[in-house]
Design an enzyme around this catalytic site. Sequence first.
Site, mmCIF file in Angstrom:
data_model
loop_
_atom_site.group_PDB
_atom_site.id
_atom_site.type_symbol
_atom_site.label_atom_id
_atom_site.label_comp_id
_atom_site.label_asym_id
_atom_site.label_seq_id
_atom_site.Cartn_x
_atom_site.Cartn_y
_atom_site.Cartn_z
ATOM 1 N N ARG A 73 0.761 -1.218 0.042
ATOM 2 C CA ARG A 73 0.001 0.014 0.021
ATOM 3 C C ARG A 73 0.707 1.272 -0.016
ATOM 4 O O ARG A 73 1.243 1.766 1.030
ATOM 5 C CB ARG A 73 -0.934 -0.046 0.953
ATOM 6 C CG ARG A 73 -1.691 1.252 1.383
ATOM 7 C CD ARG A 73 -2.993 0.946 0.193
ATOM 8 N NE ARG A 73 -3.767 0.071 0.415
ATOM 9 C CZ ARG A 73 -4.603 -0.222 -0.614
ATOM 10 N NH1 ARG A 73 -4.651 0.031 -1.969
ATOM 11 N NH2 ARG A 73 -5.434 -1.435 -0.193
ATOM 12 N N ARG A 99 1.712 -6.672 -9.928
ATOM 13 C CA ARG A 99 2.154 -6.032 -8.752
ATOM 14 C C ARG A 99 2.504 -6.837 -7.446
ATOM 15 O O ARG A 99 2.717 -6.546 -6.573
ATOM 16 C CB ARG A 99 1.236 -5.026 -8.371
ATOM 17 C CG ARG A 99 -0.283 -5.458 -7.862
ATOM 18 C CD ARG A 99 -1.243 -4.263 -7.558
ATOM 19 N NE ARG A 99 -2.493 -4.576 -7.493
ATOM 20 C CZ ARG A 99 -3.424 -3.729 -6.745
ATOM 21 N NH1 ARG A 99 -3.291 -2.857 -6.200
ATOM 22 N NH2 ARG A 99 -4.516 -4.548 -6.512
ATOM 23 N N HIS A 169 0.367 3.038 -10.582
ATOM 24 C CA HIS A 169 -0.815 3.393 -9.681
ATOM 25 C C HIS A 169 -0.197 4.120 -8.318
ATOM 26 O O HIS A 169 0.059 3.930 -7.327
ATOM 27 C CB HIS A 169 -1.369 2.367 -8.977
ATOM 28 C CG HIS A 169 -2.659 2.105 -8.109
ATOM 29 N ND1 HIS A 169 -2.592 3.026 -7.057
ATOM 30 C CD2 HIS A 169 -3.750 1.638 -8.222
ATOM 31 C CE1 HIS A 169 -3.681 3.135 -6.397
ATOM 32 N NE2 HIS A 169 -4.575 2.110 -7.267
ATOM 33 N N ASP A 213 -12.655 8.821 -6.914
ATOM 34 C CA ASP A 213 -12.136 7.678 -7.595
ATOM 35 C C ASP A 213 -12.667 7.978 -8.986
ATOM 36 O O ASP A 213 -13.724 7.639 -9.513
ATOM 37 C CB ASP A 213 -12.830 6.156 -7.276
ATOM 38 C CG ASP A 213 -12.147 5.117 -7.620
ATOM 39 O OD1 ASP A 213 -11.362 5.091 -8.640
ATOM 40 O OD2 ASP A 213 -12.620 4.071 -7.262
ATOM 41 N N GLU A 272 -2.661 8.412 -11.345
ATOM 42 C CA GLU A 272 -2.094 7.318 -11.858
ATOM 43 C C GLU A 272 -2.072 7.403 -13.552
ATOM 44 O O GLU A 272 -2.994 7.750 -13.985
ATOM 45 C CB GLU A 272 -2.919 6.069 -11.317
ATOM 46 C CG GLU A 272 -3.181 6.050 -9.961
ATOM 47 C CD GLU A 272 -4.267 5.129 -9.720
ATOM 48 O OE1 GLU A 272 -4.630 4.277 -10.516
ATOM 49 O OE2 GLU A 272 -5.084 5.326 -8.652
#
Length: 301
Positions: A73, A99, A169, A213, A272
Amino acid sequence: MTIDNLNQRFALPGHIQFKEGPGGLAVAEIANAHAEAMIALQGAHVMTFQPRGQEPVLWLSRFGKFAPGKSIRGGVPICWPWFGPHATEAGFPGHGFARTVMWEVKQTQALPDGASFLRFGLIETEATRAQWPHPSTVELQVTVGAELKIELVTCNTGSAPFQLGEAFHTYFQIGDVAEMEIRGLEGCTYLDKVDNFARKTQEDAVTIESEVDRVYLDTAADCLIDDRRLNRRIRIAKHNSLSTVVWNPWTEKAEKMGDFGPEGHRGMVCVESGNAVDNVVTVAPGATHSLATVIGVEALG
Ligand code: BG6
Protein backbone atom coordinates in the site's frame (compact mmCIF):
# COMPACT_ATOMS: atom_id res chain seq x y z
CA MET A 1 18.19 -15.66 -6.44
CA THR A 2 19.52 -14.98 -2.94
CA ILE A 3 20.40 -11.50 -1.67
CA ASP A 4 24.09 -12.49 -1.84
CA ASN A 5 23.72 -13.57 -5.47
CA LEU A 6 21.90 -10.36 -6.32
CA ASN A 7 24.67 -8.30 -4.74
CA GLN A 8 27.37 -10.29 -6.53
CA ARG A 9 25.74 -9.80 -9.93
CA PHE A 10 24.02 -6.45 -9.72
CA ALA A 11 25.24 -4.29 -6.80
CA LEU A 12 26.97 -1.05 -7.81
CA PRO A 13 29.01 0.78 -5.13
CA GLY A 14 27.72 4.30 -4.60
CA HIS A 15 24.45 3.39 -6.30
CA ILE A 16 22.68 0.10 -5.65
CA GLN A 17 22.71 -2.70 -3.13
CA PHE A 18 20.27 -5.48 -2.34
CA LYS A 19 18.97 -6.43 1.08
CA GLU A 20 16.07 -7.92 2.93
CA GLY A 21 13.42 -5.23 3.31
CA PRO A 22 10.17 -4.98 5.29
CA GLY A 23 8.39 -8.32 5.76
CA GLY A 24 11.48 -10.11 4.43
CA LEU A 25 10.86 -8.90 0.86
CA ALA A 26 14.01 -8.58 -1.24
CA VAL A 27 14.63 -4.95 -2.16
CA ALA A 28 17.08 -2.88 -4.15
CA GLU A 29 18.28 0.08 -2.12
CA ILE A 30 19.42 2.98 -4.26
CA ALA A 31 21.45 5.87 -2.87
CA ASN A 32 23.31 8.19 -5.23
CA ALA A 33 24.27 11.87 -5.41
CA HIS A 34 20.72 12.84 -6.48
CA ALA A 35 18.29 10.73 -4.50
CA GLU A 36 17.45 7.67 -2.47
CA ALA A 37 14.92 5.00 -3.41
CA MET A 38 13.85 1.47 -2.58
CA ILE A 39 12.40 -1.04 -5.03
CA ALA A 40 10.92 -4.43 -4.02
CA LEU A 41 11.56 -7.30 -6.42
CA GLN A 42 8.01 -8.41 -5.75
CA GLY A 43 6.04 -6.34 -8.22
CA ALA A 44 9.16 -4.40 -9.30
CA HIS A 45 7.51 -2.06 -6.86
CA VAL A 46 9.13 1.34 -6.35
CA MET A 47 8.38 1.84 -2.66
CA THR A 48 10.20 5.08 -1.90
CA PHE A 49 11.77 7.98 -3.80
CA GLN A 50 13.35 10.93 -2.07
CA PRO A 51 15.50 13.44 -3.92
CA ARG A 52 18.27 14.81 -1.69
CA GLY A 53 17.09 17.76 0.43
CA GLN A 54 13.38 16.96 -0.21
CA GLU A 55 10.56 15.31 1.69
CA PRO A 56 9.68 11.83 0.34
CA VAL A 57 7.79 12.16 -2.94
CA LEU A 58 5.97 8.83 -2.68
CA TRP A 59 3.58 7.93 0.11
CA LEU A 60 4.13 4.54 1.73
CA SER A 61 1.70 3.42 4.42
CA ARG A 62 3.27 2.89 7.82
CA PHE A 63 0.47 0.39 8.42
CA GLY A 64 0.92 -1.56 5.19
CA LYS A 65 1.33 -5.31 5.08
CA PHE A 66 4.58 -6.35 3.50
CA ALA A 67 4.09 -9.98 2.62
CA PRO A 68 4.67 -12.32 -0.31
CA GLY A 69 1.83 -12.11 -2.83
CA LYS A 70 0.26 -9.03 -1.22
CA SER A 71 0.27 -5.67 -2.95
CA ILE A 72 2.17 -2.98 -1.05
CA ARG A 73 0.00 0.00 0.00
CA GLY A 74 1.99 2.91 -1.34
CA GLY A 75 4.81 3.68 -3.72
CA VAL A 76 4.18 2.71 -7.34
CA PRO A 77 2.18 -0.52 -7.77
CA ILE A 78 2.25 -1.65 -11.40
CA CYS A 79 -1.22 -2.39 -12.74
CA TRP A 80 -0.77 -4.83 -15.64
CA PRO A 81 -2.10 -6.45 -17.88
CA TRP A 82 -5.47 -5.03 -16.92
CA PHE A 83 -6.64 -2.12 -14.82
CA GLY A 84 -9.41 -2.50 -12.22
CA PRO A 85 -11.44 -5.70 -12.28
CA HIS A 86 -10.74 -8.21 -15.08
CA ALA A 87 -13.26 -7.78 -17.93
CA THR A 88 -14.70 -11.30 -17.71
CA GLU A 89 -13.12 -13.24 -14.84
CA ALA A 90 -14.34 -12.02 -11.44
CA GLY A 91 -11.85 -14.32 -9.66
CA PHE A 92 -8.77 -12.70 -11.21
CA PRO A 93 -7.01 -10.07 -9.09
CA GLY A 94 -7.95 -6.41 -9.41
CA HIS A 95 -5.39 -4.34 -11.37
CA GLY A 96 -3.76 -7.52 -12.74
CA PHE A 97 -1.07 -9.72 -11.25
CA ALA A 98 2.13 -7.80 -12.05
CA ARG A 99 2.18 -6.02 -8.68
CA THR A 100 2.09 -9.22 -6.63
CA VAL A 101 4.41 -11.60 -8.52
CA MET A 102 8.19 -11.76 -8.53
CA TRP A 103 10.28 -9.90 -11.08
CA GLU A 104 13.93 -10.57 -11.81
CA VAL A 105 16.71 -8.03 -12.03
CA LYS A 106 18.07 -7.99 -15.57
CA GLN A 107 20.49 -5.07 -15.50
CA THR A 108 21.83 -2.31 -13.28
CA GLN A 109 23.89 0.64 -14.43
CA ALA A 110 25.42 3.83 -13.09
CA LEU A 111 24.59 6.56 -15.59
CA PRO A 112 27.08 9.31 -16.56
CA ASP A 113 24.94 12.01 -14.91
CA GLY A 114 25.11 10.18 -11.55
CA ALA A 115 21.64 8.58 -11.79
CA SER A 116 21.11 4.86 -11.20
CA PHE A 117 19.33 2.61 -13.71
CA LEU A 118 17.65 -0.74 -13.05
CA ARG A 119 15.83 -3.07 -15.43
CA PHE A 120 13.43 -5.77 -14.21
CA GLY A 121 11.55 -8.50 -16.07
CA LEU A 122 8.32 -10.14 -14.87
CA ILE A 123 8.85 -13.85 -14.16
CA GLU A 124 6.19 -15.89 -15.94
CA THR A 125 4.72 -18.86 -14.10
CA GLU A 126 1.89 -21.31 -14.72
CA ALA A 127 -0.30 -19.03 -12.58
CA THR A 128 0.47 -15.91 -14.67
CA ARG A 129 -0.02 -17.83 -17.93
CA ALA A 130 -3.39 -19.10 -16.67
CA GLN A 131 -4.55 -15.50 -16.28
CA TRP A 132 -2.76 -14.06 -19.31
CA PRO A 133 -2.37 -16.64 -22.09
CA HIS A 134 -0.91 -14.15 -24.59
CA PRO A 135 2.77 -14.73 -25.44
CA SER A 136 4.45 -11.53 -24.27
CA THR A 137 7.25 -10.06 -22.22
CA VAL A 138 7.09 -7.12 -19.86
CA GLU A 139 9.98 -5.13 -18.41
CA LEU A 140 10.18 -2.23 -15.98
CA GLN A 141 13.01 0.25 -16.35
CA VAL A 142 13.61 2.62 -13.45
CA THR A 143 15.98 5.58 -13.42
CA VAL A 144 16.60 7.15 -10.03
CA GLY A 145 18.08 10.62 -10.38
CA ALA A 146 16.91 14.08 -9.38
CA GLU A 147 13.72 12.85 -11.09
CA LEU A 148 12.22 9.38 -11.03
CA LYS A 149 11.68 7.90 -14.47
CA ILE A 150 9.70 4.68 -14.88
CA GLU A 151 9.06 2.88 -18.15
CA LEU A 152 6.90 -0.22 -18.59
CA VAL A 153 7.67 -2.01 -21.84
CA THR A 154 5.28 -4.68 -23.13
CA CYS A 155 6.19 -6.77 -26.15
CA ASN A 156 3.74 -8.99 -28.01
CA THR A 157 5.81 -12.06 -28.92
CA GLY A 158 2.80 -14.02 -30.23
CA SER A 159 0.93 -14.09 -33.53
CA ALA A 160 -2.34 -12.45 -32.45
CA PRO A 161 -3.03 -8.94 -31.15
CA PHE A 162 -4.00 -8.44 -27.50
CA GLN A 163 -5.62 -5.69 -25.47
CA LEU A 164 -3.68 -4.23 -22.60
CA GLY A 165 -4.77 -2.15 -19.59
CA GLU A 166 -2.03 -0.69 -17.42
CA ALA A 167 -1.14 2.04 -14.95
CA PHE A 168 1.48 3.33 -12.58
CA HIS A 169 -0.75 3.40 -9.51
CA THR A 170 1.42 6.08 -7.90
CA TYR A 171 0.77 7.17 -4.30
CA PHE A 172 2.11 10.70 -3.79
CA GLN A 173 2.93 12.11 -0.39
CA ILE A 174 1.23 15.42 0.32
CA GLY A 175 1.17 17.71 3.36
CA ASP A 176 -2.61 17.59 3.75
CA VAL A 177 -5.27 16.66 1.22
CA ALA A 178 -7.22 19.85 2.05
CA GLU A 179 -4.27 22.00 0.99
CA MET A 180 -3.48 20.63 -2.43
CA GLU A 181 -4.92 20.74 -5.92
CA ILE A 182 -4.20 18.75 -9.04
CA ARG A 183 -3.88 20.68 -12.27
CA GLY A 184 -3.73 19.44 -15.86
CA LEU A 185 -7.11 17.72 -16.10
CA GLU A 186 -9.27 20.82 -16.65
CA GLY A 187 -11.78 20.23 -19.47
CA CYS A 188 -11.33 16.42 -19.44
CA THR A 189 -14.11 13.86 -19.42
CA TYR A 190 -13.98 11.39 -16.54
CA LEU A 191 -15.80 8.33 -15.28
CA ASP A 192 -16.87 8.93 -11.71
CA LYS A 193 -16.61 5.55 -9.99
CA VAL A 194 -18.23 6.87 -6.80
CA ASP A 195 -21.27 8.00 -8.82
CA ASN A 196 -22.01 4.77 -10.69
CA PHE A 197 -19.44 5.47 -13.43
CA ALA A 198 -21.28 8.63 -14.56
CA ARG A 199 -19.44 10.51 -17.33
CA LYS A 200 -18.64 14.05 -16.20
CA THR A 201 -16.47 16.97 -17.21
CA GLN A 202 -13.73 18.38 -14.98
CA GLU A 203 -14.18 22.13 -14.94
CA ASP A 204 -11.33 23.36 -12.74
CA ALA A 205 -8.35 21.98 -10.85
CA VAL A 206 -9.14 18.80 -8.89
CA THR A 207 -9.62 19.30 -5.16
CA ILE A 208 -10.52 16.52 -2.73
CA GLU A 209 -12.88 16.71 0.24
CA SER A 210 -14.56 13.28 0.11
CA GLU A 211 -13.92 9.92 -1.59
CA VAL A 212 -12.62 10.46 -5.13
CA ASP A 213 -12.20 7.63 -7.65
CA ARG A 214 -12.08 8.89 -11.23
CA VAL A 215 -10.73 7.70 -14.53
CA TYR A 216 -9.96 10.70 -16.73
CA LEU A 217 -10.10 9.65 -20.38
CA ASP A 218 -8.34 10.72 -23.56
CA THR A 219 -5.83 12.91 -21.79
CA ALA A 220 -2.13 12.92 -22.59
CA ALA A 221 -1.53 15.96 -20.38
CA ASP A 222 1.06 16.10 -17.61
CA CYS A 223 -0.35 16.71 -14.13
CA LEU A 224 0.82 18.99 -11.35
CA ILE A 225 0.13 18.43 -7.66
CA ASP A 226 0.35 21.85 -6.04
CA ASP A 227 0.91 21.26 -2.33
CA ARG A 228 0.57 24.43 -0.27
CA ARG A 229 1.38 22.72 3.04
CA LEU A 230 4.73 21.34 1.84
CA ASN A 231 5.20 24.34 -0.44
CA ARG A 232 6.10 22.18 -3.40
CA ARG A 233 4.81 21.10 -6.77
CA ILE A 234 5.07 17.51 -7.97
CA ARG A 235 5.22 17.35 -11.76
CA ILE A 236 3.99 14.12 -13.33
CA ALA A 237 4.95 13.88 -16.99
CA LYS A 238 3.72 10.91 -18.98
CA HIS A 239 4.23 9.26 -22.36
CA ASN A 240 1.95 6.89 -24.29
CA SER A 241 -0.74 7.31 -21.67
CA LEU A 242 -4.27 8.51 -22.40
CA SER A 243 -5.84 7.87 -19.00
CA THR A 244 -5.15 9.48 -15.64
CA VAL A 245 -6.76 8.04 -12.53
CA VAL A 246 -7.21 10.16 -9.41
CA TRP A 247 -7.98 8.30 -6.20
CA ASN A 248 -8.34 9.06 -2.52
CA PRO A 249 -10.43 6.60 -0.47
CA TRP A 250 -11.30 9.13 2.25
CA THR A 251 -12.11 8.12 5.83
CA GLU A 252 -14.66 5.31 5.62
CA LYS A 253 -13.16 3.35 2.74
CA ALA A 254 -9.63 3.75 4.13
CA GLU A 255 -10.83 2.34 7.46
CA LYS A 256 -12.42 -0.62 5.69
CA MET A 257 -9.25 -1.26 3.69
CA GLY A 258 -7.40 -1.47 6.98
CA ASP A 259 -3.87 -0.60 5.87
CA PHE A 260 -3.98 3.20 5.76
CA GLY A 261 -3.75 3.89 9.49
CA PRO A 262 -5.71 6.61 11.29
CA GLU A 263 -6.28 9.59 8.96
CA GLY A 264 -3.73 8.04 6.59
CA HIS A 265 -5.73 9.17 3.57
CA ARG A 266 -5.03 12.84 4.40
CA GLY A 267 -1.36 12.53 3.53
CA MET A 268 -1.72 10.83 0.15
CA VAL A 269 -3.26 11.10 -3.26
CA CYS A 270 -2.97 8.66 -6.16
CA VAL A 271 -2.46 10.22 -9.58
CA GLU A 272 -2.07 7.28 -11.92
CA SER A 273 -0.73 7.49 -15.46
CA GLY A 274 -1.96 4.67 -17.65
CA ASN A 275 -4.33 3.32 -20.26
CA ALA A 276 -7.67 2.09 -18.94
CA VAL A 277 -11.33 1.58 -19.90
CA ASP A 278 -11.84 3.36 -23.28
CA ASN A 279 -8.07 3.79 -23.61
CA VAL A 280 -6.87 0.18 -23.38
CA VAL A 281 -4.11 -0.38 -25.91
CA THR A 282 -4.09 -2.96 -28.71
CA VAL A 283 -0.61 -4.41 -29.11
CA ALA A 284 -0.08 -5.98 -32.54
CA PRO A 285 1.95 -9.19 -33.01
CA GLY A 286 5.66 -8.34 -32.87
CA ALA A 287 4.95 -4.81 -31.60
CA THR A 288 6.29 -3.17 -28.45
CA HIS A 289 4.32 -0.70 -26.38
CA SER A 290 5.96 1.50 -23.79
CA LEU A 291 4.24 3.49 -21.03
CA ALA A 292 6.45 5.98 -19.20
CA THR A 293 6.32 8.61 -16.50
CA VAL A 294 8.80 11.15 -15.18
CA ILE A 295 8.17 12.47 -11.68
CA GLY A 296 9.93 15.57 -10.37
CA VAL A 297 9.59 18.13 -7.60
CA GLU A 298 9.73 21.93 -7.80
CA ALA A 299 9.24 24.74 -5.33
CA LEU A 300 5.75 26.20 -5.46
CA GLY A 301 6.18 29.64 -7.02
C1 BG6 B 1 -7.73 2.81 -7.87
C2 BG6 B 1 -9.11 2.40 -8.29
O1 BG6 B 1 -6.92 2.92 -9.00
O2 BG6 B 1 -7.19 1.81 -7.01
C3 BG6 B 1 -9.96 2.22 -7.03
O3 BG6 B 1 -9.67 3.36 -9.17
C4 BG6 B 1 -9.31 1.23 -6.08
O4 BG6 B 1 -11.27 1.81 -7.40
C5 BG6 B 1 -7.89 1.68 -5.80
O5 BG6 B 1 -10.05 1.15 -4.88
C6 BG6 B 1 -7.10 0.74 -4.88
O6 BG6 B 1 -7.07 -0.54 -5.37
P1 BG6 B 1 -6.35 -1.68 -4.58
O7 BG6 B 1 -6.66 -2.94 -5.35
O8 BG6 B 1 -4.88 -1.37 -4.57
O9 BG6 B 1 -6.92 -1.69 -3.18
